[in-house]
Enzyme design. Structure first.
Site, PDB file in Angstrom:
ATOM      1  N   SER A  82      12.997  -0.565 108.084  1.00 58.12           N
ATOM      2  CA  SER A  82      14.347  -0.446 108.108  1.00 58.12           C
ATOM      3  C   SER A  82      15.020   0.830 108.625  1.00 58.12           C
ATOM      4  O   SER A  82      16.030   0.931 109.103  1.00 58.12           O
ATOM      5  CB  SER A  82      15.174  -0.900 106.749  1.00 58.12           C
ATOM      6  N   HIS A 138      15.848   6.537 101.446  1.00 61.59           N
ATOM      7  CA  HIS A 138      16.734   5.860 100.348  1.00 61.59           C
ATOM      8  C   HIS A 138      17.084   6.849  99.416  1.00 61.59           C
ATOM      9  O   HIS A 138      16.706   8.052  99.373  1.00 61.59           O
ATOM     10  CB  HIS A 138      15.641   5.103 100.030  1.00 61.59           C
ATOM     11  N   ILE A 153       0.803   2.663  99.232  1.00 58.86           N
ATOM     12  CA  ILE A 153       1.989   3.616  99.652  1.00 58.86           C
ATOM     13  C   ILE A 153       2.885   2.620 100.682  1.00 58.86           C
ATOM     14  O   ILE A 153       2.752   2.733 102.035  1.00 58.86           O
ATOM     15  CB  ILE A 153       1.394   4.852 100.464  1.00 58.86           C
ATOM     16  N   CYS A 155      18.410  -4.637 128.102  1.00 59.65           N
ATOM     17  CA  CYS A 155      17.749  -5.388 128.981  1.00 59.65           C
ATOM     18  C   CYS A 155      16.208  -5.325 128.851  1.00 59.65           C
ATOM     19  O   CYS A 155      15.306  -5.743 129.680  1.00 59.65           O
ATOM     20  CB  CYS A 155      18.115  -4.887 130.701  1.00 59.65           C
TER      21      CYS A 155
END
Lengths: 412, 484
Positions: B48, B52, B343, B444
């Site tokens: 993402s 954090h 990890i 595109c």
């Protein structure tokens, strides 16, 4: 950064931009400039080396580059200024046009802007075709560019998704270059490309076209190894159990064209959700006064001949706008029934004759296109067949037209 | 295999590259063995892109400690390495009393972890922050942020390479042996001798552990799918919006990218090791992602889809399937090794703190000499599109290639493409150039620029077209010339 005054800036030196520029020059406009991002004029025609261009306009079949060259020669002969290798970065509602090239940034204050940026291809991501993401999945126009402009061959065992014209043309081209084109799959129950291309590019080479089928999974972690194809029902939903695996190293997508309107949006122009192009009036003027649009940036055309025609027909209006500073008000809406996919223009003055261009949403046989206002028929056109692949152009006479109620377009 | 390495790092993802970079502060001969053709082709580039806050992890864990530490230093790290980073803040949105309880618990553990500035905000505050969100209240984490995960990994690797680290791409490790205090690492491209070895192989951590003789780690993959949305929805999402988390999973969320797109996802499907190289996304998943995320942020429409992708997080689980903390160990059974297991997220945030911890494990056994020429600064490729007009003019004056737009959607110039093609890692897949410049990442998807990009790689690297590769080993784009 200085600002340079121009009567008209034409954004894009493809078929629409070239035709518009030449016609505007004929109407006496001299302080105009074509801005083209590529190194040469001609637009997408440069890579369309097949023939069939210009049948309507010149009465003979030309290749894309030949068709474009006729206009380019005229531009050069007339001395119409153009900048190649120059990209327009933004257009403001005040018609300030900023462009960039290796010479630097330039800002133009334009009296009028003509948008002729053409269109781009719909991609795999936009369709969200499931599966892995190997090399070997290309849009048809990209394959055309690789083969015809870059001398690069993309694959040997080919599946084509979508029956758009460029896809069919690439089916023939790939075959002629020694590839094996297995099949063309079309999700709709009818082809999206022109009948002449189905005949000349598929039937003549024994390439099967399967309607109501689509690619439901892409396989291969490195290079494409195959695709799964499924049949779809009348609601375009996949019919379970119809999956079939086709080994291939190349998937060519010919799944639609989208007018390229990023610059139009920067100018605050009102867009039509149906065409994905600008809303225009019968003068081809957009919702921003003095900004005009024509060609594939306005609506995706079937034939380049129609692009040229459309672009030429705005020249007079631009000249009037430059002279008078405005054009007549156009607040008569053109509305459509469910059988019409869209119309250009979307609004008119109601005070003069105009050309309506439109497409039907699905194929019709022995149909009538009815254009009426206040329940009075303005025009009735009987057609033996009407296909979504083909644009329909209808001249609407002034006769009964009034600058009042909406004009309705329907197919029955 | 004549040269002896001081340290060989297996895996060039964000953690392996951070370790390489931190070790390059010392006089050491360091190598990185990467099985792919570039860094960030697996988990480090498939996530993402969130930096954090460190509140979602159990107090006392490595995940909590390294995440908080990584978060707090990220402004400085991003500036040093020339990486796009925005401290946007983030909200976890709830509706029910149970949600409120859960958010309060998260807040408490966040406070114990040292995550700064957390507070529960009400409806009005929430909608003031993100007007388009659906929810009654939220946990607000002002310190959370977003980063370009590709460029962060690339920046760490490039900085390491510029400080003397050797990256060995297309090198898959197939075996490790140890004799006379030296490891021999057997790869698909030859053998390498080294004094130290680091296992930062991400999804391959279990296999490499076995090769080191550290057996018994069970690794499962959590596969998550994402949809990328067009930049035209970007202005509707100023920060990441998450649902209330469960113990094991953050939930399907929406995240802005540093470049103004929006990503939707991920779901979480547990997969076994044999499926770790399958990066396919199914139609069903795409549909359910959109449906689920639309209940949180109702702005997801198919017309804005530009791409989808998935990533796989390596999770270390115990015999009951319970997800464990990171394992970072220097065990006597495998002397002179540092073994990193499981990890997963928040490794993007934690990479440098993890790397420093790994270095400290080395330092317990061996004293290092400082590399006096170490330069922590990496100069990014200056992006034309992000400059004001004055800077644009200046760039073009200095280098006319800055005036030639190659990628129409992202306005990437020839100058940027050339710098990317001649990168310090000497990688040249199409995706490598894409990650470094954003060419082909726009709406595109390369329709305009990919032919030019391929031609530039062909010319600049004097490559035959049939040797131009899309991303993974063997992903050849072309079969040859049409005509000789």
């Amino acid at each position: 950064m200085s600002t340079i005054r121009k009567d008209v800036i034409i954004v894009g030196g493809g078929p629409a931009g070239l035709a518009a520029a030449i016609e505007m020059h004929r109407k006496g406009l001299r302080n105009i400039l074509i801005i083209e991002r590529e190194k040469n004029l001609g637009g997408i025609l440069r890579q369309c080396i097949h023939d069939g261009f210009g049948l309507a306009r010149f009465g003979q079949p030309l290749s894309g580059p030949e068709y474009a060259q006729r206009f380019i020669d005229e531009v050069i002969e007339l001395g119409i200024p153009y900048d190649v290798g120059t990209t327009v970065l933004s257009i403001t509602p005040e018609k300030e046009v900023t462009a960039v090239s290796s010479d630097g940034l330039v800002t133009y204050q334009a009296g009028a802007v003509v948008l002729t940026m053409g269109c781009r291809e719909r991609t795999r991501g936009a369709l969200a075709i499931p599966g892995e993401r190997p090399a070997g999945v290309f849009t048809a126009g990209v394959v055309q560019s690789y083969i015809n402009l870059h001398n690069t061959m993309v694959g040997k065992e080919v599946i084509i998704l979508g029956s758009g014209d460029i896809g069919m043309i690439m089916a023939r081209r790939m075959t002629l270059e020694g590839a094996h084109v297995n099949a063309v799959f079309e999700i709709m129950p009818y082809p999206s490309g022109l009948p002449r291309n189905i005949q000349q590019c598929l039937n003549d080479y024994d390439i099967p076209l399967y309607l109501s089928h689509t690619v439901t999974e892409i396989h291969g972690s490195s290079r494409l190894t195959g695709v799964t194809v499924s049949a779809v029902d009348e609601n375009l939903q996949i019919i379970p159990g119809t999956e079939k695996y086709y080994p291939c190293d190349t998937l060519i997508l010919s799944v639609g064209l989208i007018p390229e309107n990023e610059l139009s949006l920067s100018a605050g122009i009102e867009m039509d959700n149906r065409t994905k192009g600008a809303v225009v009036d019968e003068y081809y003027q957009t919702s921003v006064p003095g900004i005009f649009a024509a060609g594939n940036v306005l609506q995706v055309h079937d034939l380049v001949d129609n692009v040229s025609l459309e672009a030429e027909s705005l020249a007079d209006n631009v000249a009037v706008y430059i002279r008078d500073g405005s054009l007549p008000v156009c607040d008569v809406q053109i509305i459509t029934d469910g059988n019409v996919s869209h119309t250009i223009p979307q609004r008119i003055s109601g005070q003069k004759e105009f050309t309506l261009s439109m497409r039907v949403r699905c194929p019709f046989k022995n149909c009538t296109i009815l254009i009426k206002q206040n329940n009075i028929a303005l025009k009735r056109v009987k057609l033996q067949k009407a296909l979504p692949a083909e644009m329909i152009r209808i001249s609407i006479p002034k006769d009964n037209l009034k600058p009042e109620a909406a004009v309705e377009v329907s197919v029955e | 295999m004549d040269e002896l390495y001081d340290v060989m790092i297996i895996g060039g993802g964000v953690v392996g590259s951070a370790i390489a970079r931190e070790l390059s502060r010392y006089e050491l001969k360091i190598g990185v063995l990467e099985k792919n053709l570039d860094v960030c082709f697996e988990t480090s580039g498939r996530n993402s892109g969130v930096i954090h806050g460190g509140f979602a992890y159990d107090p006392g864990t490595y995940k909590a400690r390294f995440c908080v530490e990584g978060n707090l230093e990220f402004d400085q790290v991003a500036a040093e390495l020339g990486v796009p980073f925005k401290r946007t803040g983030k909200v976890l949105v709830g509706n029910t009393p149970a949600d409120m309880e859960s958010l309060k618990r998260t807040l408490e553990s966040g406070q114990i972890n040292g995550s700064c500035g957390l507070e529960i905000i009400d409806d009005a505050q929430l909608h003031n922050l993100v007007p388009s969100v659906i929810g009654k209240f939220a946990l607000w984490s002002p310190n959370s942020g977003i980063v370009d995960p590709f460029l962060y990994t690339i920046a760490l690797a490039e900085n390491a390479a510029c400080n003397g680290v050797t990256y060995l791409f297309d090198h898959e490790v197939t075996g490790i042996s140890r004799a006379r205090d030296r490891y021999t690492i057997i790869t698909s491209k030859g053998d390498y001798r080294t004094r130290w070895v680091v296992n930062s192989a991400g999804l391959g951590c279990g296999k490499i552990s076995e090769m080191l003789g550290l057996r018994g780690y069970k690794i499962v993959g959590s596969k998550g799918d994402y949809i990328i949305l067009d930049k035209n929805v970007g202005p509707l999402l100023p920060m990441p919006v998450y649902p209330v988390p469960s113990n094991t999973y953050m939930g399907i969320h929406v995240t802005p990218t540093v470049d103004g797109n929006v990503i939707v996802g991920p779901n979480a499907e547990y997969i076994n090791e044999d499926a770790f190289s399958y990066y396919g996304v199914s139609q069903k998943e795409i549909r359910s992602l959109a449906e689920s995320a639309n209940t949180l942020w109702p702005c997801i429409h198919k017309k804005d889809y530009i791409r989808n992708y998935c990533g796989i997080l390596p999770k270390w689980v115990d015999e009951n399937g319970k997800i464990q903390d990171y394992k970072i160990e220097a065990r006597s059974e495998a002397p002179n090794s540092v073994n990193l297991v499981g990890i997963e997220s928040p490794a993007l945030t934690s990479a440098l703190p993890i790397a420093r911890y790994v270095v400290s494990l080395f330092a317990e056994k061996e004293s290092f000499i400082r590399n006096t020429t170490f330069n922590p600064v990496r100069k990014p490729i200056i992006r034309f599109a992000e400059q004001n007009d004055e800077n644009k003019e200046q760039l073009i004056k200095e280098n006319p290639d800055y005036g030639e737009i190659i990628c129409r959607c992202e306005k990437v110039t020839k100058a940027e493409m050339l710098q990317a093609i001649h990168n310090p890692l000497n990688v040249d897949t199409v995706t490598s150039i894409k990650y470094r410049t954003r060419a082909m990442m726009g709406r595109c998807q390369g329709g305009y620029c990919q032919t030019r990009l391929a031609e530039m790689i062909e010319q600049e690297k004097s490559k035959a077209v049939e040797d131009i590769v899309y991303a993974r080993n063997g992903s050849k784009l072309f079969v040859g010339k049409v005509r000789r």
